[in-house]
Structures are given as structure tokens and as C-alpha cells.
Design an enzyme around this catalytic site. Structure first.
Site, PDB file in Angstrom:
ATOM      1  N   HIS A   1      60.625  47.378  17.494  1.00 44.90           N
ATOM      2  CA  HIS A   1      60.455  46.471  18.628  1.00 44.90           C
ATOM      3  C   HIS A   1      61.212  45.224  18.045  1.00 44.90           C
ATOM      4  O   HIS A   1      62.064  44.761  19.213  1.00 44.90           O
ATOM      5  CB  HIS A   1      58.888  46.078  18.651  1.00 44.90           C
ATOM      6  CG  HIS A   1      58.559  45.587  19.935  1.00 44.90           C
ATOM      7  ND1 HIS A   1      57.126  45.239  20.381  1.00 44.90           N
ATOM      8  CD2 HIS A   1      59.342  45.606  21.173  1.00 44.90           C
ATOM      9  CE1 HIS A   1      57.019  44.929  21.621  1.00 44.90           C
ATOM     10  NE2 HIS A   1      58.388  44.780  22.108  1.00 44.90           N
TER      11      HIS A   1
ATOM     12  N   HIS B   1      53.660  53.079  11.214  1.00 46.35           N
ATOM     13  CA  HIS B   1      53.118  52.271  11.924  1.00 46.35           C
ATOM     14  C   HIS B   1      53.865  50.893  12.023  1.00 46.35           C
ATOM     15  O   HIS B   1      54.422  50.405  13.267  1.00 46.35           O
ATOM     16  CB  HIS B   1      51.741  52.010  11.819  1.00 46.35           C
ATOM     17  CG  HIS B   1      51.148  50.827  12.674  1.00 46.35           C
ATOM     18  ND1 HIS B   1      50.354  51.256  13.722  1.00 46.35           N
ATOM     19  CD2 HIS B   1      50.882  49.583  12.404  1.00 46.35           C
ATOM     20  CE1 HIS B   1      49.839  50.230  14.152  1.00 46.35           C
ATOM     21  NE2 HIS B   1      50.328  48.965  13.619  1.00 46.35           N
ATOM     22  N   GLU B   2      53.986  50.378  10.847  1.00 45.73           N
ATOM     23  CA  GLU B   2      54.780  49.080  10.629  1.00 45.73           C
ATOM     24  C   GLU B   2      56.008  49.022  11.319  1.00 45.73           C
ATOM     25  O   GLU B   2      56.718  48.050  11.848  1.00 45.73           O
ATOM     26  CB  GLU B   2      54.683  48.626   9.265  1.00 45.73           C
ATOM     27  CG  GLU B   2      53.345  48.266   8.867  1.00 45.73           C
ATOM     28  CD  GLU B   2      52.363  47.196   9.879  1.00 45.73           C
ATOM     29  OE1 GLU B   2      53.148  46.225  10.425  1.00 45.73           O
ATOM     30  OE2 GLU B   2      51.231  47.388   9.937  1.00 45.73           O
TER      31      GLU B   2
ATOM     32  N   HIS C   1      56.722  48.475  14.749  1.00 41.21           N
ATOM     33  CA  HIS C   1      57.024  46.946  15.053  1.00 41.21           C
ATOM     34  C   HIS C   1      58.297  46.715  14.552  1.00 41.21           C
ATOM     35  O   HIS C   1      58.979  45.771  15.332  1.00 41.21           O
ATOM     36  CB  HIS C   1      55.975  46.393  14.005  1.00 41.21           C
ATOM     37  CG  HIS C   1      54.473  46.284  14.443  1.00 41.21           C
ATOM     38  ND1 HIS C   1      53.903  45.879  15.692  1.00 41.21           N
ATOM     39  CD2 HIS C   1      53.361  46.525  13.916  1.00 41.21           C
ATOM     40  CE1 HIS C   1      52.688  45.840  15.880  1.00 41.21           C
ATOM     41  NE2 HIS C   1      52.325  46.430  14.490  1.00 41.21           N
TER      42      HIS C   1
END
Length: 683
Positions: free
Chosen positions: A477, A470-471, A474
Site C-alpha cells: 500500500h 500481512h505486514e 501494508h
């Protein structure tokens, strides 16, 4: 001064990585003051111009300003969140109102606002490209939203409110960090920890030893209400001690009591919203998000709460049935739920998730899971740079290259928990990509995995594997966003859109080509058995009543606090009573399913950037589930799919309306049905 302070001269390291080895705590405040002065001069140069506003002399000049301040701030706040020593905490406390006042001096500058307003009115006639036009629109909207159009008296009050709030949110985080450390649970007998794996016991023994408690065991607390150890600990009293300690954080009389702090935060946020023309802080926040209004948020949360609570009740009955069949039955309580959930999972799916940890060795998950998925999907590669030091010895630095061999930036991983690190997991940027400034990204992922003793492997839970993927979503991105203006760099998008890319990246955890590569037994190298993989997939919707309910309860608490108008927020509110009433209102007041965060340790909304915005996880998950369906329909892990997702969504950063970018990628708006099916709510 630059010769004496490494923060005031360009870093000698690649990509502008701060030279943390040379930086000392005493360097920060002088650097901030110099950076404040520098940006004030840059803004003054814009507003003193007699020439009519142009995109170049106003917008480009504004985007060029504050470079030093941004560099110093990102350098400092990376440390203050991940290695917050008492000295760093004192600096942060001093800095909070100064930073707020400086930001207000720019956002509320009437002369700057007039120039941007003029450009906004003329934007269709200036020959701007799409990113330039959107930059004008966003700066005008953000300054208007911040209060730039208010009269001088209202601005003076607004500035005072903002400074006080910055101090209070810093106090909330400091109290929580101290209380989390103080409430770590100490065990004298290893038998009290029966059920924990060898690596978990090693981590608990090491944590105790680090605090001078040799021969004992310390269980440190996670940010959220529960704890991973509750699912395997056989001693019911030990489980209760851990959960009670977790739920007590910030709510005990004394110096760490967050109740008066959060009450004042709620009061001042409501007053500020009224000053800005909104009837609540939630109305103020959502007006500049994709949701648009608190009513839209409430509609979604209420729509999901009814089936989630129903499913949780069914799950509760199944757990109670197991307990009732035991020789000495008892009523199910919150600290029992994770343990008996695993019993049900084992019975229904023949699956013991706690036994999977030997297949999730951290280094292999990182390189052959997280990195491998990114390489397959986007063509990027990673090389560890042992020659580059970060802000703590545990932090690792990786250079990231694109498929053509060109550089993208640096990725830093800070995996382990420590007393000086705030709880939870997060991504932040140290350097922002910008064509205007000629910079490339440096991004950091922080987790809080217990560190085993030297020589022991770090074995992750499945939840920690999910957090790592999940991290890293980020991080992607932040690495992929390719923009001209720093205002749009990386994850600088609407709050209720920012979780979307990270949630999408979780889909690769169970993807066969990825799972078969990283899920290998730490000792034998054998892959995770195929039947176990099938059981994991079959059980994905298992316990979703609990998981959805605890999340929705927290999201609703956030909305309840921040939907108060100024008069209601000014009352002497009892925190526990307010929580109980709010959870009853949405039908999520089941004591066996506690909220994921209670108010006194709800860092996301009282010390982080998610006030009135914690709903964004489920809001973004609508887009995420719809996107996962698209990937599956279009062949999954293929470079063409990755390039489309990168080019049309990740790569635009904040330079385009996010829902417009989503329609460009998907060909239509997102549909909610995939989310309902994923969470078992479709019925």
C-alpha cells in the site's frame, strides 16, 4: 548547523534513505527545533498573505510546508519504535509535548482555517481536479475535527490536553517495554521447556546468554496475551508461568504500573471529546472514519460476539473432554487452551502445526513467498541492497522496481525481536511518495521473531508467516500509492480502512502456486506434502470461536473505555473491575478465553493510533473477505486482477473516499456473508 547535523541536510543516499550511520542521538532534538521553526515560518507566509485564498497560495503552500519536519520525524520515530535505547526514550519523552504543541499550532491556526474554509465553500467553482477537491475537503474536515473553530479559551485548554496526552501515551509505551523485558520468563532446566523445537530452544538460550544468563533459557513475551510456545510446551506449570507473566504486564505496583496512566488517558480523552462537541472519545473518533458512529461499531461487534462465544464454548467442551480422558483430569484453564487445541487439531485433522516449522524457513518465505506473490500479481521485483545501511544491523534493505524496470522505492525488513523494540508487528514509512515533492517511498516492516543462535536457520510458525504476509500488504500500500500531495501518500487513509489491503495480502499464503514455491523443507527441499496442505485448508475455520472471541473482547474493551462520557471517565475506575463488567456486557467474560489485550498492555489504543479504533481489523475484514471472493471468482493470481486492485484501491492512497474506491474496484458495496462464513459464524 547543517554541516554539523546530518538531519538538516539532504541525505546522500538513494531515495533519501536517512544516513543512519552518521546520525547520533544528540542530533535529533536540535533538528526538530530547526524543523519546527522552518514550518512555523512557512505557515506564517501563508497566513500573512493579503491576496485572496487560491488553491496554489494556500493548499499547495500548505502541502509544501513541513518537509524537513516530516523527514526528521519519520527518521526518529522509526528508531524510537524499533531500537529505543534509554537515550532515545529520553528524547521521545522530551519531544512528545513539543510535537503536540507544534501540530496544534497549525491545526488550530484561525487564519489558516479561514483561508481553507473559504476554499472549501468555493471548491465546486475553482476548476479543481478530483484529488485537489478532495484535498480541500479533507483539510477543512480535519481542522474542524481538531477544533480549529473553537474560541481562544477552548483552544488553550485543548492544546494543554493534547500535550498531556502525548506525554501519557509515551509513558504507557515506556512502561510496557520495561515491564515486558522485566517479566521475560527464565528457566533453569531445559526439561521445563519440553515440547519446544530445536530452533525455539536455541532462541531461548541465546536470549538468556545475551542477558548474561549462560546455561539458562529466557522466553521473551509477545505483545498479545498468549504466546506461540504455549501450543507445544508439555509442562503445564511452565505454560502457566508464561501466561501469568504476560497478563501481569503494566498491572503491578511500581514504576511500570500502567493503571493510573491509562485512567488519566481515558479521562482526558473524554474531556477533549466534550470540548469538541462529542459525548465520548469513541463518538469523536468514529465521526471521521468510514464507520461514522460508535453505534455502528457496537452493532457489528455485538452481532459477531454471540455466535463467536457460542463457538468458543463448543471448542472449550471439546478440549475439556480430552483432559477428562487423561489419568489425572483437571479443569481447563487459559494457559491450557493452545496446547489442547493442537491435540484436537491433530485428532480431527491429523495435523500438527508445530511440526510445520521446518517448511517455513524465513528467507525462503520472504523471497519465494511474499516477494514471489507480489511479482506474480503486480510484476514488481526486489533486489537486496547490501550497500545501504539502515538504523540497526539486523535491518535489510531491498530496492523495489516496477514491471517496466522503473523504480518504486525501498523496502526495509526488521525481522527479529530485541529488548529495544516494542512488541507486535507494524509497517511505517520513512519517506512518503509525492509528485509535488518528487519523492518515492521508503517503507519498513517490523516483526518480533526470536533470533536463533548464529548458524541456525530462522524457522517461522504459521502465525509468523501470516504476519509477514500481512505486514507486507501494508508495505505494498505504501509503495503503490501514487499521489501528488503528501497528505494522501501511502497508508494515510481512514483508520478503519487501513487494515484492508494487508488482510487481503494474507490470501496468498495458501494459494497453490505460492505455497508450493516457499513451503519447502529447510533440509531436504521437499514441498509441504499435499495432504498436509489439504488439512491446513480444511482446518482454516478451526478454533475460530476462540480467535474471534479474544479479538472481539479486546475491541469491546477499547470501545467501553472510550465510550465513557467526561463525567463517567473522571471517576476513580478500578481497571480490573471495569474490564470484567465490559466483557460481561457483551457476553465475552469467559476466563478460559482471555481478551487478546488487557488494558494495561493494550498498546494499540493507549500508546498507538487505534484508540476507539481497534474494531477496524474486523471492520476491514468485511471488505477483505468480500475481495478474496472476487479474486477467486476472477481467476485468482493473475496480473490483470493485480493491476485492477492496484490501480483502483492501493494506488489511490488516501486521495479518494475509501468506500468509493472500493465500489470502483468491486462494482458494489462489500457484503458481510463471506466474513461470516470464513469465521464460522454464518449459522
Amino acid at each position: 548547523m547543517a554541516n554539523e547535523n546530518p538531519l538538516l541536510s539532504a541525505s546522500p543516499l538513494p531515495y533519501g534513505l536517512p544516513d543512519y550511520a552518521a546520525i547520533r542521538p544528540q542530533h535529533y532534538l536540535p533538528a526538530f527545533h530547526a524543523a519546527f521553526d522552518a514550518q512555523r515560518g512557512e505557515i506564517s507566509a501563508i497566513t500573512r498573505l493579503r491576496a485572496r485564498p487560491t488553491f496554489e497560495n494556500t493548499m499547495v503552500a500548505l502541502e509544501s510546508s513541513g518537509r524537513l519536519l516530516g523527514e526528521v520525524a519519520r527518521t526518529f520515530y522509526t528508531v524510537s519504535s524499533a531500537d529505543s535505547t534509554p537515550e532515545i526514550q529520553q528524547i521521545e519523552e522530551t519531544l512528545a509535548p513539543l510535537m503536540s504543541a507544534h501540530q496544534d499550532s497549525i491545526q488550530l491556526d484561525a487564519d489558516l482555517y479561514r483561508r481553507i474554509k473559504t476554499l472549501h465553500e468555493q471548491r465546486e467553482d475553482l476548476g479543481l481536479d478530483a484529488e485537489q477537491r478532495y484535498l480541500v475537503e479533507r483539510h477543512f474536515r480535519e481542522m474542524s475535527h481538531a477544533g480549529a473553530g473553537l474560541d481562544d479559551a477552548a483552544k488553550e485548554r485543548l492544546t494543554a490536553l493534547n500535550q498531556r496526552l502525548s506525554t501519557l501515551t509515551n509513558t504507557f509505551e515506556k512502561n510496557l517495554l520495561r515491564d515486558t523485558n522485566e517479566l521475560a520468563v527464565i528457566f533453569d532446566d531445559v526439561a521445563e521447556l519440553d515440547g519446544l523445537a530445536e530452533g525455539e530452544l536455541s532462541a531461548a538460550a541465546q536470549a538468556a546468554a545475551d542477558h548474561g544468563l549462560e546455561g539458562r533459557w529466557m522466553v521473551t513475551l509477545t505483545l498479545f496475551t498468549g504466546h506461540p510456545y504455549l501450543s507445544t510446551m508439555t509442562n503445564r506449570a511452565s505454560r502457566k508461568r508464561i501466561l501469568d507473566a504476560s497478563r501481569a504486564r503494566g498491572s503491578r505496583d511500581g514504576q511500570n504500573d500502567n493503571r493510573p496512566v491509562l485512567r488519566e488517558i481515558v479521562k482526558l480523552r473524554a474531556e477533549r471529546a466534550a470540548l469538541l462537541g462529542y459525548n465520548s472519545h469513541a463518538a469523536y473518533v468514529t465521526s471521521d472514519e468510514t464507520a461514522g458512529s460508535p453505534e455502528a461499531v457496537h452493532d457489528l461487534l455485538r452481532r459477531l460476539a454471540v455466535p463467536a462465544a457460542r463457538n468458543a464454548s463448543r471448542e472449550q467442551a471439546a478440549l475439556q473432554a480430552i483432559i477428562d480422558a487423561e489419568p489425572e483430569p483437571f479443569p481447563l484453564e487459559a494457559h491450557d487452551w493452545p496446547f489442547y487445541t493442537e491435540r484436537v487439531r491433530a485428532a480431527e485433522y491429523d495435523l500438527d502445526r508445530s511440526a510445520l516449522r521446518p517448511w517455513f524457513e524465513a528467507e525462503r518465505v520472504l523471497r519465494d513467498g511474499v516477494f514471489h506473490a507480489a511479482t506474480e500479481l503486480y510484476g514488481i521485483t526486489f533486489e537486496e541492497r547490501g550497500d545501504l545501511a539502515a538504523y540497526h544491523p539486523d535491518v535489510r534493505v531491498f530496492e523495489v522496481r516496477d514491471a517496466d524496470g522503473s523504480t518504486l522505492g525501498l523496502f526495509l525488513l526488521d525481522l527479529y525481536t530485541r529488548d529495544t523494540k516494542r512488541g507486535g508487528a507494524w509497517m511505517n514509512s520513512i519517506v512518503l511518495q509525492s509528485r509535488l515533492r518528487g519523492t518515492q517511498s521508503i517503507v519498513v516492516n517490523n516483526l518480533n521473531v526470536p533470533k536463533p543462535a548464529d548458524g541456525r536457520p530462522t524457522l517461522l510458525t504459521l502465525d509468523e508467516v501470516t504476519t509477514l504476509f500481512h505486514e507486507f500488504g501494508h508495505a505494498l500500500h505504501g509503495l503503490f500509492a501514487t499521489v501528488t500531495y503528501p497528505h494522501f501518500a501511502g497508508t494515510n487513509v481512514f483508520r478503519d480502512f487501513v487494515e484492508f489491503p494487508s488482510q487481503v495480502n494474507e490470501m496468498w499464503i495458501y494459494w497453490p502456486e505460492i505455497l508450493d514455491t516457499y513451503a519447502r523443507h529447510v533440509e531436504t527441499g521437499e514441498p509441504l506434502p499435499r495432504d498436509v496442505v489439504e488439512k491446513l485448508r480444511a482446518s482454516e475455520a478451526f478454533n475460530q470461536g476462540f480467535a474471534t472471541s479474544e479479538y472481539l473482547a479486546a475491541a469491546w474493551l477499547d470501545q467501553a473505555w472510550h465510550s465513557l462520557d467526561a463525567e463517567a471517565a473522571a471517576g476513580d475506575l478500578d481497571v480490573a473491575a471495569f474490564e470484567a463488567a465490559a466483557l460481561s456486557d457483551i457476553g465475552l467474560n469467559n476466563p478460559v478465553v482471555p481478551t487478546r489485550y488487557s488494558s494495561t498492555y493494550f498498546a494499540h489504543v493507549f500508546s498507538g493510533g487505534y484508540s476507539a479504533g481497534y474494531y477496524s481489523y474486523i471492520w476491514s475484514e468485511v471488505l477483505d473477505a468480500d475481495t478474496v471472493e472476487w479474486f477467486r471468482d476472477n481467476g485468482g493470481l493473475q496480473r490483470a486482477n493485480g493491476e485492477r486492485f492496484r490501480d483502483r484501491l492501493l494506488g489511490v492512497g488516501g486521495s479518494k473516499d475509501p468506500l468509493e474506491a472500493y465500489r470502483d474496484f468491486r462494482g458494489r458495496d462489500a457484503e458481510i456473508q463471506p466474513l461470516l462464513e470464513r469465521r464460522g459464524l454464518a449459522g
